[in-house]
Design a protein around this motif. Structure first.
Motif, mmCIF file in Angstrom:
data_model
loop_
_atom_site.group_PDB
_atom_site.id
_atom_site.type_symbol
_atom_site.label_atom_id
_atom_site.label_comp_id
_atom_site.label_asym_id
_atom_site.label_seq_id
_atom_site.Cartn_x
_atom_site.Cartn_y
_atom_site.Cartn_z
ATOM 1 N N VAL A 204 -22.172 21.809 -18.534
ATOM 2 C CA VAL A 204 -22.054 22.381 -19.873
ATOM 3 C C VAL A 204 -21.081 23.550 -19.847
ATOM 4 C CG1 VAL A 204 -24.400 21.716 -20.498
ATOM 5 C CG2 VAL A 204 -23.996 23.983 -19.541
ATOM 6 N N SER A 205 -20.435 23.778 -20.967
ATOM 7 C CA SER A 205 -19.562 24.941 -21.118
ATOM 8 C C SER A 205 -20.070 25.769 -22.276
ATOM 9 C CB SER A 205 -18.113 24.509 -21.382
ATOM 10 O OG SER A 205 -17.596 23.787 -20.288
ATOM 11 N N PHE A 206 -19.945 27.075 -22.157
ATOM 12 C CA PHE A 206 -20.414 27.950 -23.220
ATOM 13 C C PHE A 206 -19.595 29.235 -23.191
ATOM 14 C CE2 PHE A 206 -22.861 28.797 -19.427
ATOM 15 C CZ PHE A 206 -22.910 30.174 -19.341
ATOM 16 N N VAL A 207 -19.652 29.950 -24.289
ATOM 17 C CA VAL A 207 -18.931 31.215 -24.398
ATOM 18 C C VAL A 207 -19.939 32.342 -24.511
ATOM 19 C CG1 VAL A 207 -17.345 32.600 -25.785
ATOM 20 C CG2 VAL A 207 -16.929 30.151 -25.467
ATOM 21 N N GLN A 208 -19.775 33.358 -23.698
ATOM 22 C CA GLN A 208 -20.667 34.509 -23.720
ATOM 23 C C GLN A 208 -19.819 35.766 -23.557
ATOM 24 O OE1 GLN A 208 -23.571 35.237 -20.441
ATOM 25 N NE2 GLN A 208 -25.115 34.917 -22.019
ATOM 26 N N LYS A 209 -19.919 36.677 -24.520
ATOM 27 C CA LYS A 209 -19.134 37.916 -24.508
ATOM 28 C C LYS A 209 -17.637 37.607 -24.351
ATOM 29 C CE LYS A 209 -22.929 40.745 -22.716
ATOM 30 N NZ LYS A 209 -23.394 41.636 -21.621
ATOM 31 N N ASP A 210 -17.181 36.636 -25.142
ATOM 32 C CA ASP A 210 -15.763 36.253 -25.202
ATOM 33 C C ASP A 210 -15.228 35.626 -23.917
ATOM 34 O OD1 ASP A 210 -15.517 37.170 -27.854
ATOM 35 O OD2 ASP A 210 -15.149 39.224 -27.145
ATOM 36 N N GLN A 211 -16.124 35.289 -22.998
ATOM 37 C CA GLN A 211 -15.685 34.638 -21.769
ATOM 38 C C GLN A 211 -16.302 33.253 -21.677
ATOM 39 O OE1 GLN A 211 -16.136 36.935 -18.198
ATOM 40 N NE2 GLN A 211 -15.668 35.224 -16.832
ATOM 41 N N LYS A 212 -15.499 32.277 -21.314
ATOM 42 C CA LYS A 212 -15.975 30.903 -21.196
ATOM 43 C C LYS A 212 -16.484 30.628 -19.789
ATOM 44 C CE LYS A 212 -14.750 26.085 -22.141
ATOM 45 N NZ LYS A 212 -13.714 25.155 -22.649
ATOM 46 N N TYR A 213 -17.661 29.981 -19.734
ATOM 47 C CA TYR A 213 -18.270 29.607 -18.462
ATOM 48 C C TYR A 213 -18.518 28.098 -18.449
ATOM 49 C CZ TYR A 213 -19.446 34.603 -18.034
ATOM 50 O OH TYR A 213 -19.394 35.968 -17.964
ATOM 51 N N THR A 214 -18.491 27.507 -17.268
ATOM 52 C CA THR A 214 -18.840 26.104 -17.096
ATOM 53 C C THR A 214 -19.761 25.988 -15.893
ATOM 54 O OG1 THR A 214 -16.737 25.324 -18.008
ATOM 55 C CG2 THR A 214 -17.983 23.776 -16.679
ATOM 56 N N GLY A 215 -20.862 25.256 -16.075
ATOM 57 C CA GLY A 215 -21.817 25.117 -14.986
ATOM 58 C C GLY A 215 -22.764 23.961 -15.230
ATOM 59 N N ILE A 216 -23.785 23.861 -14.380
ATOM 60 C CA ILE A 216 -24.776 22.794 -14.480
ATOM 61 C C ILE A 216 -26.050 23.348 -15.112
ATOM 62 C CG2 ILE A 216 -26.131 21.083 -13.236
ATOM 63 C CD1 ILE A 216 -23.200 20.545 -13.076
ATOM 64 N N ALA A 217 -26.521 22.698 -16.177
ATOM 65 C CA ALA A 217 -27.793 23.090 -16.787
ATOM 66 C C ALA A 217 -28.919 22.624 -15.869
ATOM 67 C CB ALA A 217 -27.928 22.467 -18.165
#
Length: 318
Positions: free
Chosen positions: A274-287
């Motif tokens: 999954v990818s998500f945005v938190q505090k204007d930074q994009k992250y990608t990882g495994i849920a």
């Protein structure tokens, strides 16, 4: 109960045709009153077969306050032909002093919006647009995970009535066959004097019998409806009643959180990238997990990030 509702109830429970005279005798009214009642019901959207020997009820999908009230006797229910937003209606009701549980349902939502104000597609008579007003008067920390509860209730209701297997995309979307069919939104209204949450409003927009070809081009690949061919095998009244029956079933059994196991089993994201945005930074990882508070745990490289509802919007799922 009005004459037309008595006529409707009688015809619904009878598989064969009933003559106007027979209905009039059963209800103790004139045949003219029966004829007028049939006309009123047909104008409201109900269907009847007109035979030489009388009238026979045909399956009809008309939102009915009376029918919903029979299935949900503890709720105050309002049914409208159209609404700008059932969330707004519920908010105004709370401001005016109305207390929950109160359910506001509309046959059409003129300005349908979901989480983060995103619009969604709606059609008259083809969807379920509703909001539930609750008045818990508790501190924020004491509140149940209403969005999670609602998602489980919707999934359970659909699965049991239609015989399909829905999935839940964290935190508030219901998916069927890889496409979104329902979005859920929860909002709180606080009481500044007491410091408590005075009201909770749970809104839902569910594509019920919206034909797949009717969706705008930009939505066809990611959105669908419960009955994408437009031919429903149940009524919206049945599904609405079952949703809130399941919701209150789980709510009344708190602090038992067994509903979370259903939420996890039906997760559309666990084990996926999954990818998500938190505090204007994009992250990608495994849920990797969903906590007992309904939070999503994502493994991003060597870092573990725990996401709570309202912080982020999932961007991609693989």
């Amino acid at each position: 109960m009005s004459t037309k509702n008595r006529v409707l109830a009688l015809l619904k429970e009878t598989s064969t045709a009933l003559s106007g005279e027979k209905i009039a005798q059963e209800l103790g009214v004139s045949r003219t009153a029966i004829w007028k009642a049939i006309k009123e019901l047909e104008k409201a959207g109900y269907h009847f077969e007109h035979q030489a020997i009388g009238y026979r009820y045909l399956p009809s999908d008309v939102l009915s306050k009376e029918e919903l009230s029979q299935q949900l006797p503890t709720l105050s229910i309002d049914v409208a032909s159209t609404s700008e937003s059932t969330m707004k209606v519920a908010k105004y009701a709370a401001i005016d002093g109305q207390r929950g549980p109160s359910l506001f349902v509309a046959d059409m939502q003129e300005q349908p919006k979901g989480r983060f104000g995103r619009p969604f597609y709606a059609e008259q008579g083809r969807g379920i647009y509703m909001s539930l007003l609750l008045s818990p008067n508790r501190s924020f920390e004491e509140l149940p995970q209403y969005t999670v509860l609602a998602a489980v209730a919707v999934a359970e209701a659909i699965d049991s009535l239609v015989g399909v297997s829905t999935e839940i995309k964290w935190v508030n979307d219901i998916y069927l066959n890889g496409k979104k069919i329902c979005g859920i939104l929860s909002e709180a209204i606080s009481d500044f004097e007491s410091g408590h949450i005075a009201h909770i409003i749970i809104g839902m927009g569910l594509n019920f019998s919206l034909p797949q070809e009717n969706f705008p081009a930009e939505l066809k690949e990611k959105a669908s409806s419960l009955f994408p061919d437009g031919q429903a095998t149940i009524t919206r009244n049945e599904l609405i009643a079952k949703i809130w029956q399941r919701f209150f079933y789980h709510l009344d059994r708190l602090p038992d959180v067994s509903y979370l196991e259903t939420y996890r089993k039906k997760s559309y994201v666990l084990g996926k990238t999954v990818s998500f945005v938190q505090k204007d930074q994009k992250y990608t990882g495994i849920a990797t997990a969903i906590t007992d508070l309904g939070e999503l745990v994502v493994q991003v490289g060597q870092q573990t990030i725990t996401l709570s509802s309202g912080e982020i919007s999932l961007q991609t799922i693989q």
